[in-house]
Motif scaffolding. Sequence first.
Motif, PDB file in Angstrom:
ATOM      1  N   LEU A   1      -2.108   1.663  -1.091  1.00  0.00           N
ATOM      2  CA  LEU A   1      -2.203   3.030  -1.602  1.00  0.00           C
ATOM      3  C   LEU A   1      -3.310   3.049  -2.653  1.00  0.00           C
ATOM      4  O   LEU A   1      -3.320   2.239  -3.576  1.00  0.00           O
ATOM      5  N   SER A   2      -4.239   3.953  -2.462  1.00  0.00           N
ATOM      6  CA  SER A   2      -5.363   4.073  -3.393  1.00  0.00           C
ATOM      7  C   SER A   2      -5.429   5.505  -3.883  1.00  0.00           C
ATOM      8  O   SER A   2      -5.439   6.436  -3.086  1.00  0.00           O
TER       9      SER A   2
ATOM     10  N   PRO B   1       1.957   7.503 -12.520  1.00  0.00           N
ATOM     11  CA  PRO B   1       2.972   7.071 -11.563  1.00  0.00           C
ATOM     12  C   PRO B   1       3.736   8.221 -10.894  1.00  0.00           C
ATOM     13  O   PRO B   1       4.176   8.081  -9.753  1.00  0.00           O
ATOM     14  N   VAL B   2       3.894   9.348 -11.579  1.00  0.00           N
ATOM     15  CA  VAL B   2       4.552  10.498 -10.930  1.00  0.00           C
ATOM     16  C   VAL B   2       3.720  10.951  -9.729  1.00  0.00           C
ATOM     17  O   VAL B   2       4.251  11.182  -8.632  1.00  0.00           O
ATOM     18  N   MET B   3       2.407  11.020  -9.930  1.00  0.00           N
ATOM     19  CA  MET B   3       1.551  11.478  -8.831  1.00  0.00           C
ATOM     20  C   MET B   3       1.504  10.451  -7.696  1.00  0.00           C
ATOM     21  O   MET B   3       1.514  10.800  -6.518  1.00  0.00           O
ATOM     22  N   MET B   4       1.515   9.165  -8.070  1.00  0.00           N
ATOM     23  CA  MET B   4       1.531   8.124  -7.039  1.00  0.00           C
ATOM     24  C   MET B   4       2.824   8.195  -6.230  1.00  0.00           C
ATOM     25  O   MET B   4       2.820   7.994  -5.017  1.00  0.00           O
ATOM     26  N   THR B   5       3.926   8.488  -6.904  1.00  0.00           N
ATOM     27  CA  THR B   5       5.214   8.603  -6.211  1.00  0.00           C
ATOM     28  C   THR B   5       5.187   9.753  -5.202  1.00  0.00           C
ATOM     29  O   THR B   5       5.644   9.614  -4.065  1.00  0.00           O
ATOM     30  N   VAL B   6       4.659  10.883  -5.621  1.00  0.00           N
ATOM     31  CA  VAL B   6       4.587  12.032  -4.708  1.00  0.00           C
ATOM     32  C   VAL B   6       3.719  11.685  -3.490  1.00  0.00           C
ATOM     33  O   VAL B   6       4.080  11.989  -2.344  1.00  0.00           O
ATOM     34  N   ALA B   7       2.594  11.017  -3.728  1.00  0.00           N
ATOM     35  CA  ALA B   7       1.708  10.651  -2.616  1.00  0.00           C
ATOM     36  C   ALA B   7       2.428   9.707  -1.647  1.00  0.00           C
ATOM     37  O   ALA B   7       2.372   9.874  -0.424  1.00  0.00           O
TER      38      ALA B   7
ATOM     39  N   MET C   1       6.293  -0.743  -8.589  1.00  0.00           N
ATOM     40  CA  MET C   1       5.219  -1.733  -8.758  1.00  0.00           C
ATOM     41  C   MET C   1       3.926  -1.067  -9.243  1.00  0.00           C
ATOM     42  O   MET C   1       3.197  -1.615 -10.075  1.00  0.00           O
ATOM     43  N   MET C   2       3.662   0.142  -8.737  1.00  0.00           N
ATOM     44  CA  MET C   2       2.471   0.861  -9.209  1.00  0.00           C
ATOM     45  C   MET C   2       2.580   1.188 -10.695  1.00  0.00           C
ATOM     46  O   MET C   2       1.599   1.124 -11.434  1.00  0.00           O
ATOM     47  N   THR C   3       3.793   1.511 -11.140  1.00  0.00           N
ATOM     48  CA  THR C   3       4.006   1.816 -12.555  1.00  0.00           C
ATOM     49  C   THR C   3       3.729   0.587 -13.417  1.00  0.00           C
ATOM     50  O   THR C   3       3.055   0.682 -14.457  1.00  0.00           O
TER      51      THR C   3
ATOM     52  N   ASN D   1      -8.674   5.527 -11.265  1.00  0.00           N
ATOM     53  CA  ASN D   1      -8.469   5.003  -9.913  1.00  0.00           C
ATOM     54  C   ASN D   1      -7.479   3.855  -9.966  1.00  0.00           C
ATOM     55  O   ASN D   1      -7.553   3.008 -10.859  1.00  0.00           O
ATOM     56  N   LEU D   2      -6.550   3.852  -9.028  1.00  0.00           N
ATOM     57  CA  LEU D   2      -5.656   2.701  -8.900  1.00  0.00           C
ATOM     58  C   LEU D   2      -5.446   2.443  -7.423  1.00  0.00           C
ATOM     59  O   LEU D   2      -5.119   3.339  -6.658  1.00  0.00           O
ATOM     60  N   SER D   3      -5.691   1.210  -7.026  1.00  0.00           N
ATOM     61  CA  SER D   3      -5.549   0.829  -5.628  1.00  0.00           C
ATOM     62  C   SER D   3      -4.616  -0.371  -5.556  1.00  0.00           C
ATOM     63  O   SER D   3      -4.818  -1.365  -6.256  1.00  0.00           O
ATOM     64  N   VAL D   4      -3.581  -0.258  -4.741  1.00  0.00           N
ATOM     65  CA  VAL D   4      -2.550  -1.291  -4.685  1.00  0.00           C
ATOM     66  C   VAL D   4      -2.389  -1.793  -3.251  1.00  0.00           C
ATOM     67  O   VAL D   4      -2.365  -0.992  -2.311  1.00  0.00           O
ATOM     68  N   ASN D   5      -2.313  -3.111  -3.098  1.00  0.00           N
ATOM     69  CA  ASN D   5      -1.945  -3.711  -1.822  1.00  0.00           C
ATOM     70  C   ASN D   5      -0.571  -4.353  -1.976  1.00  0.00           C
ATOM     71  O   ASN D   5      -0.356  -5.148  -2.895  1.00  0.00           O
TER      72      ASN D   5
END
Lengths: 140, 140, 140, 140
Positions: free
Chosen positions: A79-80, A50-56, B52-54, B78-82
């Motif tokens: 977001l993928s 989640p830290v990396m997803m937040t930065v993205a 939400m991703m977390t 891999n994580l892909s979110v809509n």
Amino acid sequence: MATKEEVAAFIAAEFTQTKCVIEAVGNMGATVAHAVGPDELRPGGTVSGPVMMTVADVALYVAIFGEIGIVPLAVTTNLSVNFLRKPPATSRIVGICKLIKLGKSLAVGEVSLYSDGMKEPVAHAVGTYSIPPRKAQEPR
Amino acid sequence: MATKEEVAAFIAAEFTQTKCVIEAVGNMGATVAHAVGPDELRPGGTVSGPVMMTVADVALYVAIFGEIGIVPLAVTTNLSVNFLRKPPATSRIVGICKLIKLGKSLAVGEVSLYSDGMKEPVAHAVGTYSIPPRKAQEPR
Amino acid sequence: MATKEEVAAFIAAEFTQTKCVIEAVGNMGATVAHAVGPDELRPGGTVSGPVMMTVADVALYVAIFGEIGIVPLAVTTNLSVNFLRKPPATSRIVGICKLIKLGKSLAVGEVSLYSDGMKEPVAHAVGTYSIPPRKAQEPR
Amino acid sequence: MATKEEVAAFIAAEFTQTKCVIEAVGNMGATVAHAVGPDELRPGGTVSGPVMMTVADVALYVAIFGEIGIVPLAVTTNLSVNFLRKPPATSRIVGICKLIKLGKSLAVGEVSLYSDGMKEPVAHAVGTYSIPPRKAQEPR
């Protein structure tokens, strides 16, 4: 268009909890960094996903601001993320975003995520933002 | 297989900062909730995407534990979110995960994310976890 | 490692129906082109999505062969495509793949898809291939 | 709203090359099948990825038609597919789509892909379609 200083001030005011630091904005891109400490780690001594997803996510948001000005209500629609390598617990995460489409209502960009000092990316993200029509935007 | 109590104890011990609460584990699935307060909000008075991703990421992680036991070193590849609808600022986010593949080295699942009390999902995620070979796993 | 000629011969032999043409292989990448005619079009006078997905998938497959040799049983585990602009009905689709991770069992790459002659990409894909362990590979 | 017969007639007229057969349309979903023969196979004696991506893409397209009528210019903006199990060479691919959001300008759905007769899905897709504003749609 918004400058790095304007974007950084907006993020500091509106996302008071974030550890994201805006390093560069402009030229259809942005660079965002995030400190790594105990709160960012997960089992295996590595940075949590989640830290990396937040930065993205933040890098995409501010890259758009660099082109069309600060539009707070722009929202992620997709977001993928692919996680590629284990980042060490000792370095910041740095996300470098490049927009690949900037339409009137949708923007798409990719983000390469690095562990500061490593040459190869630790993760790679692609995301889409929905940009609200002008009248729906808050006055700024 | 790990029970809800075992999984909750593991998450509490290893992810001390998380606000994720394990509500159910088992039957190839899991339910995870996350409180929403000022820290989880973004402009527009809605829940930020990374929250939400977390929830999606944790729900996948613990759903796997419910089937194969606690494997701390399982990692997201891999994580892909809509993002589908704007969650209100006043309700918890609840993620309901269902595994659709549980192989020896890869597990794939989908997560429907709800704003507590709403009937339609606010987001939907699909993720893949890599499960380390037995010898690489930490003794527990 | 396999050369462009070896890869092209393999594709011609094993995918006899494909219209994909291998234009370049090597340096952690590959370029694949696909002719566009009536069979590739959809309402709106544009190229159908599955044609672009096919080019992305083949470009990833052959980019991997350029690095580790021809491994027919490598299979896609995930492919995510964003469609960015409407390709004209009159030009080939060209996919340029760049691998961003080449591990022992998983390879990840991104593919920028162009309508031949246009400067900006018409689509962008990211995909993961699973590479079978040596013993499981067919003798070649 | 369009009926199964209307949708099938449209697909037969506009996608003359497709092997996709419309099996059901309605209730926020659709079922689409695709025959499997030598043209659909790849090394390993299994169905090629692009065949499954095509079924997913068509299933989303026609599920939308079942709700809002035939809108030929609806276009995919994002499609993400996870390949889960190896489909046998001897059975049709069947895609069952369920829309999870149907907005004015964007629709999102998921598609479970089966090898006819198998209980567990061989692949899973999530896709987004952009629906053009009424005035931009071709008269029908």
